[in-house]
Structures are given as structure tokens and as C-alpha cells.
Design a protein around this motif. Structure first.
Motif, PDB file in Angstrom:
ATOM      1  N   GLY A  98       0.779  -1.227   0.000  1.00 13.00           N
ATOM      2  CA  GLY A  98       0.000   0.000   0.000  1.00 13.00           C
ATOM      3  C   GLY A  98       0.813   1.281   0.000  1.00 13.00           C
ATOM      4  N   PHE A  99       2.099   1.203  -0.342  1.00 16.44           N
ATOM      5  CA  PHE A  99       2.944   2.405  -0.331  1.00 16.44           C
ATOM      6  C   PHE A  99       2.395   3.485  -1.247  1.00 16.44           C
ATOM      7  CE2 PHE A  99       4.630   0.127  -3.960  1.00 16.44           C
ATOM      8  CZ  PHE A  99       4.890   1.131  -4.870  1.00 16.44           C
ATOM      9  N   GLU A 100       1.686   3.072  -2.304  1.00 17.72           N
ATOM     10  CA  GLU A 100       1.187   4.034  -3.289  1.00 17.72           C
ATOM     11  C   GLU A 100       0.089   4.941  -2.729  1.00 17.72           C
ATOM     12  OE1 GLU A 100      -1.152   0.406  -3.228  1.00 17.72           O
ATOM     13  OE2 GLU A 100       0.973   0.649  -3.617  1.00 17.72           O
ATOM     14  N   ARG A 101      -0.410   4.644  -1.531  1.00 19.24           N
ATOM     15  CA  ARG A 101      -1.400   5.520  -0.875  1.00 19.24           C
ATOM     16  C   ARG A 101      -0.764   6.815  -0.404  1.00 19.24           C
ATOM     17  NH1 ARG A 101      -3.237   1.501   3.747  1.00 19.24           N
ATOM     18  NH2 ARG A 101      -0.998   1.420   3.762  1.00 19.24           N
ATOM     19  N   PHE A 102       0.565   6.822  -0.262  1.00 17.17           N
ATOM     20  CA  PHE A 102       1.273   7.975   0.289  1.00 17.17           C
ATOM     21  C   PHE A 102       1.780   8.873  -0.831  1.00 17.17           C
ATOM     22  CE2 PHE A 102       1.301   4.737   3.473  1.00 17.17           C
ATOM     23  CZ  PHE A 102       1.141   5.430   4.662  1.00 17.17           C
ATOM     24  N   ALA A 103       1.812  10.166  -0.549  1.00 15.68           N
ATOM     25  CA  ALA A 103       2.342  11.123  -1.521  1.00 15.68           C
ATOM     26  C   ALA A 103       3.852  10.927  -1.701  1.00 15.68           C
ATOM     27  CB  ALA A 103       2.055  12.551  -1.064  1.00 15.68           C
ATOM     28  N   ARG A 104       4.505  10.517  -0.617  1.00  9.50           N
ATOM     29  CA  ARG A 104       5.964  10.390  -0.653  1.00  9.50           C
ATOM     30  C   ARG A 104       6.395   9.222   0.223  1.00  9.50           C
ATOM     31  NH1 ARG A 104       9.758  15.667   0.326  1.00  9.50           N
ATOM     32  NH2 ARG A 104      11.683  14.778  -0.482  1.00  9.50           N
ATOM     33  N   VAL A 105       7.383   8.468  -0.251  1.00  5.68           N
ATOM     34  CA  VAL A 105       7.953   7.356   0.505  1.00  5.68           C
ATOM     35  C   VAL A 105       9.452   7.605   0.630  1.00  5.68           C
ATOM     36  CG1 VAL A 105       8.462   4.871   0.506  1.00  5.68           C
ATOM     37  CG2 VAL A 105       6.226   5.689  -0.271  1.00  5.68           C
ATOM     38  N   PHE A 106       9.951   7.442   1.853  1.00  3.23           N
ATOM     39  CA  PHE A 106      11.386   7.518   2.101  1.00  3.23           C
ATOM     40  C   PHE A 106      11.884   6.114   2.396  1.00  3.23           C
ATOM     41  CE2 PHE A 106       9.962  11.752   2.994  1.00  3.23           C
ATOM     42  CZ  PHE A 106      10.986  12.563   2.528  1.00  3.23           C
ATOM     43  N   GLU A 107      12.804   5.634   1.590  1.00  6.83           N
ATOM     44  CA  GLU A 107      13.441   4.343   1.804  1.00  6.83           C
ATOM     45  C   GLU A 107      14.774   4.621   2.502  1.00  6.83           C
ATOM     46  OE1 GLU A 107      12.562   1.267   1.292  1.00  6.83           O
ATOM     47  OE2 GLU A 107      10.834   1.392  -0.045  1.00  6.83           O
ATOM     48  N   ILE A 108      14.900   4.129   3.727  1.00  8.93           N
ATOM     49  CA  ILE A 108      16.106   4.378   4.522  1.00  8.93           C
ATOM     50  C   ILE A 108      16.963   3.119   4.481  1.00  8.93           C
ATOM     51  CG2 ILE A 108      16.996   5.104   6.764  1.00  8.93           C
ATOM     52  CD1 ILE A 108      15.120   7.168   5.309  1.00  8.93           C
ATOM     53  N   ILE A 109      18.143   3.238   3.879  1.00  8.34           N
ATOM     54  CA  ILE A 109      19.024   2.094   3.646  1.00  8.34           C
ATOM     55  C   ILE A 109      20.321   2.292   4.424  1.00  8.34           C
ATOM     56  CG2 ILE A 109      20.118   0.656   1.894  1.00  8.34           C
ATOM     57  CD1 ILE A 109      17.048   1.060   1.475  1.00  8.34           C
ATOM     58  N   SER A 110      20.657   1.319   5.247  1.00 13.35           N
ATOM     59  CA  SER A 110      21.854   1.428   6.093  1.00 13.35           C
ATOM     60  C   SER A 110      23.123   1.061   5.326  1.00 13.35           C
ATOM     61  CB  SER A 110      21.716   0.518   7.319  1.00 13.35           C
ATOM     62  OG  SER A 110      21.873  -0.837   6.944  1.00 13.35           O
ATOM     63  N   THR A 111      24.224   1.037   6.034  1.00 13.95           N
ATOM     64  CA  THR A 111      25.508   0.641   5.462  1.00 13.95           C
ATOM     65  C   THR A 111      25.672  -0.881   5.432  1.00 13.95           C
ATOM     66  OG1 THR A 111      26.530   0.885   7.635  1.00 13.95           O
ATOM     67  CG2 THR A 111      26.691   2.774   6.142  1.00 13.95           C
ATOM     68  N   ASP A 112      24.771  -1.613   6.066  1.00 16.33           N
ATOM     69  CA  ASP A 112      24.793  -3.074   6.076  1.00 16.33           C
ATOM     70  C   ASP A 112      24.586  -3.601   4.657  1.00 16.33           C
ATOM     71  OD1 ASP A 112      24.398  -5.774   7.581  1.00 16.33           O
ATOM     72  OD2 ASP A 112      22.612  -5.580   6.302  1.00 16.33           O
ATOM     73  N   GLU A 113      25.413  -4.544   4.226  1.00 15.02           N
ATOM     74  CA  GLU A 113      25.355  -5.026   2.842  1.00 15.02           C
ATOM     75  C   GLU A 113      24.025  -5.704   2.498  1.00 15.02           C
ATOM     76  OE1 GLU A 113      25.747  -5.419  -0.939  1.00 15.02           O
ATOM     77  OE2 GLU A 113      27.119  -4.198   0.237  1.00 15.02           O
ATOM     78  N   GLU A 114      23.467  -6.474   3.424  1.00 14.50           N
ATOM     79  CA  GLU A 114      22.176  -7.119   3.151  1.00 14.50           C
ATOM     80  C   GLU A 114      21.067  -6.084   3.008  1.00 14.50           C
ATOM     81  OE1 GLU A 114      21.141 -10.314   5.795  1.00 14.50           O
ATOM     82  OE2 GLU A 114      23.129 -11.223   5.622  1.00 14.50           O
ATOM     83  N   ASP A 115      21.091  -5.064   3.854  1.00 16.89           N
ATOM     84  CA  ASP A 115      20.112  -3.987   3.768  1.00 16.89           C
ATOM     85  C   ASP A 115      20.287  -3.233   2.452  1.00 16.89           C
ATOM     86  OD1 ASP A 115      17.940  -2.543   4.937  1.00 16.89           O
ATOM     87  OD2 ASP A 115      19.320  -0.947   5.523  1.00 16.89           O
ATOM     88  N   ALA A 116      21.535  -2.970   2.074  1.00 19.63           N
ATOM     89  CA  ALA A 116      21.816  -2.261   0.822  1.00 19.63           C
ATOM     90  C   ALA A 116      21.347  -3.077  -0.388  1.00 19.63           C
ATOM     91  CB  ALA A 116      23.305  -1.943   0.715  1.00 19.63           C
ATOM     92  N   ALA A 117      21.585  -4.388  -0.368  1.00 18.42           N
ATOM     93  CA  ALA A 117      21.151  -5.246  -1.479  1.00 18.42           C
ATOM     94  C   ALA A 117      19.630  -5.246  -1.597  1.00 18.42           C
ATOM     95  CB  ALA A 117      21.677  -6.665  -1.279  1.00 18.42           C
ATOM     96  N   ALA A 118      18.931  -5.327  -0.471  1.00 20.09           N
ATOM     97  CA  ALA A 118      17.465  -5.280  -0.485  1.00 20.09           C
ATOM     98  C   ALA A 118      16.988  -3.924  -1.007  1.00 20.09           C
ATOM     99  CB  ALA A 118      16.906  -5.553   0.909  1.00 20.09           C
ATOM    100  N   GLY A 119      17.683  -2.859  -0.623  1.00 25.26           N
ATOM    101  CA  GLY A 119      17.338  -1.522  -1.103  1.00 25.26           C
ATOM    102  C   GLY A 119      17.526  -1.390  -2.605  1.00 25.26           C
ATOM    103  N   ARG A 120      18.618  -1.943  -3.128  1.00 30.94           N
ATOM    104  CA  ARG A 120      18.844  -1.897  -4.575  1.00 30.94           C
ATOM    105  C   ARG A 120      17.735  -2.646  -5.319  1.00 30.94           C
ATOM    106  NH1 ARG A 120      24.212  -2.262  -2.739  1.00 30.94           N
ATOM    107  NH2 ARG A 120      24.275  -4.525  -2.937  1.00 30.94           N
ATOM    108  N   ALA A 121      17.312  -3.781  -4.781  1.00 29.62           N
ATOM    109  CA  ALA A 121      16.234  -4.546  -5.417  1.00 29.62           C
ATOM    110  C   ALA A 121      14.933  -3.743  -5.428  1.00 29.62           C
ATOM    111  CB  ALA A 121      16.046  -5.879  -4.691  1.00 29.62           C
ATOM    112  N   ARG A 122      14.640  -3.043  -4.332  1.00 26.40           N
ATOM    113  CA  ARG A 122      13.431  -2.208  -4.296  1.00 26.40           C
ATOM    114  C   ARG A 122      13.549  -1.055  -5.295  1.00 26.40           C
ATOM    115  NH1 ARG A 122      14.318  -2.833   1.033  1.00 26.40           N
ATOM    116  NH2 ARG A 122      14.611  -0.622   1.504  1.00 26.40           N
ATOM    117  N   TYR A 123      14.720  -0.457  -5.390  1.00 27.74           N
ATOM    118  CA  TYR A 123      14.937   0.638  -6.331  1.00 27.74           C
ATOM    119  C   TYR A 123      14.612   0.184  -7.757  1.00 27.74           C
ATOM    120  CZ  TYR A 123      17.153   4.719  -8.474  1.00 27.74           C
ATOM    121  OH  TYR A 123      17.389   5.861  -9.184  1.00 27.74           O
TER     122      TYR A 123
END
Length: 141
Positions: A98-123
Motif C-alpha cells: 500500500g505504499f502508493e497511498r502515500f504522496a511520498r515514501v522515504f526508503e532508509i538504507i543502512s551501510t549493512d550489505e544485506e540492507d543495501a542489497a534489499a534496497g537496490r532490489a526495491r529501487y
């Protein structure tokens, strides 16, 4: 259409999100902070209370009777009854339902490699859906 902002290379997600919430509150925006776990939601709740001795960021957990009148809501469940639609701050490693219900979404990605990889996939997934994306890398001028 929802605008999606990626903030990457974040060494401490909680303190970063608290500063982001302070800025949004000062701008009179209403936001939902989506935590990855109940423990992270509780830590975020505590961090918002102790951000500084002079700042006050009104916030409640999702489901609280005061949620409709409170500018910042903390939740672990994006499917919860959420009265705000301005901003969603995602601290999880998943694409929020349901993210599309919001006008703006902030994806906060840490320096952790697994978090970064998940963030790249979402991007990549958001880009394939033609969402407007921006990218801010912490620590770069």
C-alpha cells in the motif's frame, strides 16, 4: 503518483529517522514510520522521546486513539489503520504494501550489505513501475 526518495549509506537508521521526523514535523507534514520489528518500533518510539532536550515530536504507535490527531505514527504493520497519507518512512527490507497511498515514501538504507542489497532490489522494482525516484547518499556533498 508517489515520489520515492532513497537515502542510502545511513550508519544509524534510528537517529537518522528521528532527524527526518523532526524536519517533517517542522514542515507540518504527517508521517508514518514503518519499523522492521516490534523491537525496532519500541526503540524508535524511545528515540523520538529522547532526540534532544529541546525538541518535541508528537508521536504515537499505530492503533492509538490519538493517532488521527498526532503527526507521527510508528508501526510495524503497513496494513494497520493509518490515518496519514503524506509520508511513509520505510525502515524495513521489503516494499511496503500500500505504499502508493502515500504522496511520498522515504526508503532508509543502512551501510549493512544485506540492507543495501534489499534496497537496490526495491529501487529497481520501483523504477520498473515508473515511479519518480531520487537518491541521496549520506556522507557525500
Amino acid at each position: 503518483m508517489t515520489r520515492i526518495d532513497f537515502h542510502t549509506n545511513i550508519p544509524d537508521k534510528l537517529s537518522y529517522v528521528c532527524r527526518l521526523a523532526r524536519k517533517a514535523y517542522a514542515a507540518r507534514a504527517k508521517l508514518v514510520l514503518l519499523a522492521d520489528s516490534p523491537a525496532q518500533a519500541e526503540a524508535l518510539n524511545e528515540a523520538l522521546w529522547t532526540l534532544s532536550g529541546t525538541d518535541f515530536i508528537p508521536h504515537v504507535m499505530a492503533g492509538d486513539p490519538l493517532a488521527p490527531e498526532t503527526p507521527v505514527i510508528v508501526t510495524v504493520d503497513e496494513n494497520a489503520e493509518l490515518p496519514h497519507r503524506d509520508m511513509l518512512v520505510n525502515l524495513t527490507r521489503r516494499t511496503p504494501a500500500g505504499f502508493e497511498r502515500f504522496a511520498r515514501v522515504f526508503e532508509i538504507i543502512s551501510t549493512d550489505e544485506e540492507d543495501a542489497a534489499a534496497g537496490r532490489a526495491r529501487y529497481v522494482a520501483y523504477k520498473k513501475q515508473s515511479y519518480q525516484l531520487t537518491h541521496f547518499v549520506a556522507g557525500q556533498s
